[in-house]
Enzyme design. Structure first.
Site, mmCIF file in Angstrom:
data_model
loop_
_atom_site.group_PDB
_atom_site.id
_atom_site.type_symbol
_atom_site.label_atom_id
_atom_site.label_comp_id
_atom_site.label_asym_id
_atom_site.label_seq_id
_atom_site.Cartn_x
_atom_site.Cartn_y
_atom_site.Cartn_z
ATOM 1 N N ASP A 9 44.918 71.308 72.230
ATOM 2 C CA ASP A 9 45.607 71.251 73.528
ATOM 3 C C ASP A 9 46.901 70.448 73.478
ATOM 4 O OD1 ASP A 9 43.369 72.613 74.572
ATOM 5 O OD2 ASP A 9 42.340 70.703 74.884
ATOM 6 N N LYS A 12 50.572 73.710 71.445
ATOM 7 C CA LYS A 12 51.008 74.548 70.320
ATOM 8 C C LYS A 12 51.488 75.914 70.793
ATOM 9 C CE LYS A 12 47.044 74.139 68.278
ATOM 10 N NZ LYS A 12 46.442 73.124 69.165
ATOM 11 N N GLY A 13 50.863 76.429 71.866
ATOM 12 C CA GLY A 13 51.241 77.755 72.375
ATOM 13 C C GLY A 13 52.712 77.800 72.721
ATOM 14 N N LYS A 14 53.155 76.817 73.476
ATOM 15 C CA LYS A 14 54.572 76.791 73.846
ATOM 16 C C LYS A 14 55.455 76.590 72.612
ATOM 17 C CE LYS A 14 58.309 74.254 75.508
ATOM 18 N NZ LYS A 14 59.051 73.403 76.409
ATOM 19 N N ASN A 34 37.999 80.495 71.406
ATOM 20 C CA ASN A 34 37.798 79.146 71.953
ATOM 21 C C ASN A 34 39.156 78.504 72.251
ATOM 22 O OD1 ASN A 34 38.339 79.108 69.195
ATOM 23 N ND2 ASN A 34 37.000 77.397 68.723
ATOM 24 N N GLY A 36 42.982 78.169 73.699
ATOM 25 C CA GLY A 36 43.673 78.621 74.903
ATOM 26 C C GLY A 36 45.111 78.187 74.781
ATOM 27 N N HIS A 37 45.976 79.113 74.387
ATOM 28 C CA HIS A 37 47.379 78.768 74.185
ATOM 29 C C HIS A 37 48.188 79.236 75.393
ATOM 30 C CE1 HIS A 37 46.698 78.431 69.566
ATOM 31 N NE2 HIS A 37 46.202 77.435 70.249
ATOM 32 N N GLN A 219 43.074 74.732 67.824
ATOM 33 C CA GLN A 219 42.412 73.424 67.925
ATOM 34 C C GLN A 219 43.315 72.352 67.282
ATOM 35 O OE1 GLN A 219 40.111 76.183 66.694
ATOM 36 N NE2 GLN A 219 40.072 76.571 68.864
ATOM 37 N N GLY A 297 38.239 75.417 81.847
ATOM 38 C CA GLY A 297 38.550 74.736 83.106
ATOM 39 C C GLY A 297 38.017 73.306 83.162
ATOM 40 N N PRO A 299 37.713 69.345 82.955
ATOM 41 C CA PRO A 299 38.702 68.269 82.958
ATOM 42 C C PRO A 299 38.771 67.644 81.570
ATOM 43 C CG PRO A 299 36.767 67.658 84.264
ATOM 44 C CD PRO A 299 36.572 69.076 83.838
ATOM 45 N N LEU A 327 56.246 64.821 77.384
ATOM 46 C CA LEU A 327 56.865 63.504 77.543
ATOM 47 C C LEU A 327 57.012 63.165 79.023
ATOM 48 C CD1 LEU A 327 58.239 61.250 75.811
ATOM 49 C CD2 LEU A 327 60.411 62.352 76.359
ATOM 50 N N ASP A 328 57.318 64.187 79.844
ATOM 51 C CA ASP A 328 57.572 63.973 81.274
ATOM 52 C C ASP A 328 56.355 63.463 82.041
ATOM 53 O OD1 ASP A 328 56.793 66.704 80.512
ATOM 54 O OD2 ASP A 328 56.686 67.034 82.677
ATOM 55 N N GLY A 410 58.526 70.089 79.576
ATOM 56 C CA GLY A 410 57.975 70.932 80.631
ATOM 57 C C GLY A 410 57.473 72.217 80.020
HETATM 58 P P1 IMP Z 1 33.622 75.277 69.748
HETATM 59 O O1 IMP Z 1 34.896 75.468 69.005
HETATM 60 O O2 IMP Z 1 33.483 76.164 70.947
HETATM 61 O O3 IMP Z 1 32.413 75.348 68.836
HETATM 62 O O4 IMP Z 1 33.623 73.780 70.341
HETATM 63 C C1 IMP Z 1 33.549 72.635 69.486
HETATM 64 C C2 IMP Z 1 34.430 71.516 70.011
HETATM 65 O O5 IMP Z 1 35.801 71.908 69.875
HETATM 66 C C3 IMP Z 1 34.242 71.176 71.485
HETATM 67 O O6 IMP Z 1 34.453 69.785 71.649
HETATM 68 C C4 IMP Z 1 35.343 71.950 72.175
HETATM 69 O O7 IMP Z 1 35.708 71.373 73.401
HETATM 70 C C5 IMP Z 1 36.454 71.807 71.144
HETATM 71 N N1 IMP Z 1 37.444 72.887 71.209
HETATM 72 C C6 IMP Z 1 37.332 74.144 70.757
HETATM 73 N N2 IMP Z 1 38.463 74.839 70.970
HETATM 74 C C7 IMP Z 1 39.323 73.995 71.548
HETATM 75 C C8 IMP Z 1 40.687 74.115 71.987
HETATM 76 O O8 IMP Z 1 41.350 75.150 71.866
HETATM 77 N N3 IMP Z 1 41.230 72.998 72.533
HETATM 78 C C9 IMP Z 1 40.549 71.840 72.642
HETATM 79 N N4 IMP Z 1 39.293 71.674 72.254
HETATM 80 C C10 IMP Z 1 38.679 72.745 71.714
#
Ligand code: IMP
Length: 429
Positions: A9, A12-14, A34, A36-37, A219, A297, A299, A327-328, A410
């Site tokens: 998180d 990297k997507g941007k 897993n 989300g970019h 990740q 979703g 937190p 940074l902002d 941003g």
């Molecule tokens: P899994 O990859 O679904 O097996 O989750 C293993 C761990 O990696 C958990 O703590 C997830 O929250 C974290 N995780 C997996 N993918 C991401 C991602 O894209 N961003 C942040 N944490 C991730």
């Protein structure tokens, strides 16, 4: 290549979307949906999970490599969403015939395994990522290429289901839900077929032709299966070494590694987090930074920038240029803390501890730096940043001994600073 230097998180997507303008092929090497970019472009928000972020640039080729675990349904819904947004992917999006398949029962097993853990839940994304990699390593998994021959696919799937069902009954006392599974995968095969390719060979050819290649990690470093905060990690190599194996691309041909970090730190899911803020402060950063999982979703936990961890990430990945995002988010912060070292039982630590239990007990040593208390959001020139913000970045770069090549202020593409006279600036065209 681009890697996350923290727990994912980092933005990297941007970063990949921005850099893609200067590259011809963009390839994902590990993880699955897993990730989300999030990319904001022309006021539209895209959350890419499997498809490399480079796809949003017309004319670019995007590859999903052998090291990825591939859920065909998730892939097709992403392709459909891109088509709806007017982005044509035909002839420029490919998935490796060697990528492992994710089946719906992998999701069921992901949940069952989490529920069976008494105390130490990992907090996975429940996408079946871990169970699919388990089958790969146990050499019973199935790959994308095998989807293309319906008859043998059904036969192999039957064998796999028989074995997995026995395991599931024994471990979790629940049968797998496999109704309609073979038919639904065979039905998807026809839509998947045009995307399937030998992506490693495509990359070698492209490199021989002198085309510019960008590898996109998912990740982050501390979620790496071998080098992260095990067992609170994901099931793949999110660090730079993973690109060589995950793509089948020789490490000798990878020329630079871009590490992405936020100006602070976040983590989703469980596990140690030394520089985590108390909830009152974390809540403010979470709201300002909109720190909620792009996929689930949830937190995100928030903390101060951790230079001890970033030093580890820098050496582990061989980071040659750093990108600092968000940074902002610190624009209203009067004082900013930065973790510069760890103490364990009163003594300073030299290296990152391997045990999650020790990491959970370390006490970070902080330095306090002044905030800038002026808006930096959307600034696109380095010399327009307030002095205290530049000092903060300088402090980080000096500590790590790595240039900061890019700063994101941003979510939009143009809210980006390319630091002049850096290696990163020299790659852009
Ligand atoms: P899994 O990859 O679904 O097996 O989750 C293993 C761990 O990696 C958990 O703590 C997830 O929250 C974290 N995780 C997996 N993918 C991401 C991602 O894209 N961003 C942040 N944490 C991730």
């Amino acid at each position: 290549m681009v890697v996350g230097a923290q727990w994912g998180d980092e933005g990297k997507g941007k970063v990949v979307d921005y850099l893609s303008a200067s590259f011809d092929l963009i390839a994902r090497y590990q993880g699955g949906h897993n990730a989300g970019h999030t990319v904001l472009w022309n006021g539209k928000k895209f959350v890419l999970q499997l498809v490399p972020s480079g796809i949003l640039r017309p004319g670019k080729t995007a590859l999903i490599g052998p090291g990825v675990v591939f859920d065909p349904a998730a892939f097709l819904s992403e392709v459909d969403a891109l088509a709806q947004a007017g982005i044509d992917v035909s002839g420029r999006l490919f998935v490796s015939n060697r990528a492992q398949l994710i089946f719906p029962f992998h999701r069921q097993l992901d949940r069952a395994s989490e529920n069976a853990r008494a105390g130490a839940k990992i907090g996975t994304t429940s996408r079946g990522i871990g169970p699919s990699y388990e089958d790969k390593m146990a050499r019973r998994g199935m790959r994308v290429g095998e989807l293309l021959d319906a008859q043998s696919f059904r036969r192999k799937l039957d064998d796999l289901i028989r074995e997995k069902n026995a395991l599931s009954e024994a471990l979790y006392a629940q049968p797998l839900d496999v109704s309609g599974l073979a038919d639904s995968y065979v039905a998807m095969a026809d839509r998947i077929r045009p995307f399937v390719a030998d992506t490693a060979a495509m990359l070698w050819r492209a490199a021989d032709e002198g085309r510019a290649l960008l590898f996109e990690g998912a990740q982050g470093t501390m979620l790496d299966i071998d080098h992260g905060t095990y067992p609170y990690v994901t099931s793949s190599n999110a660090t730079s070494g993973g690109a060589a194996t995950g793509l089948g691309f020789p490490p000798t041909r990878i020329t630079a590694v871009v590490g992405v970090t936020k100006a602070y730190t976040t983590r989703v899911g469980n596990g140690p987090f030394p520089s985590e803020m108390p909830e009152l402060e974390a809540g403010e950063v979470r709201n300002r930074g909109v720190e909620f999982g792009a996929v689930t979703g949830r937190p995100r936990r928030c903390g101060w920038l951790d230079l001890f961890m970033l030093r580890y990430a820098t050496r582990l990945n061989g980071i040659s240029s750093l990108v600092v995002t968000k940074l902002d988010v610190f624009d209203t912060q009067r004082e900013i803390q930065v973790a510069v070292g760890y103490r364990y039982r009163g003594s300073p630590l030299g290296e990152m501890p391997a045990e999650a239990e020790i990491l959970a007990q370390v006490e970070p040593e902080y330095r306090t730096l002044p905030g800038w208390c002026t808006p930096t959001s959307s600034i696109a020139r380095y010399d327009e940043l307030p002095q205290a913000a530049r000092d903060y970045l300088r402090f980080v770069a000096d500590d790590l001994g790595v240039e900061i090549g890019m700063i994101s202020t941003g979510p939009e593409r143009d809210a980006t600073i390319i630091a002049p006279s850096t290696q990163l600036a020299s790659w852009l065209r």
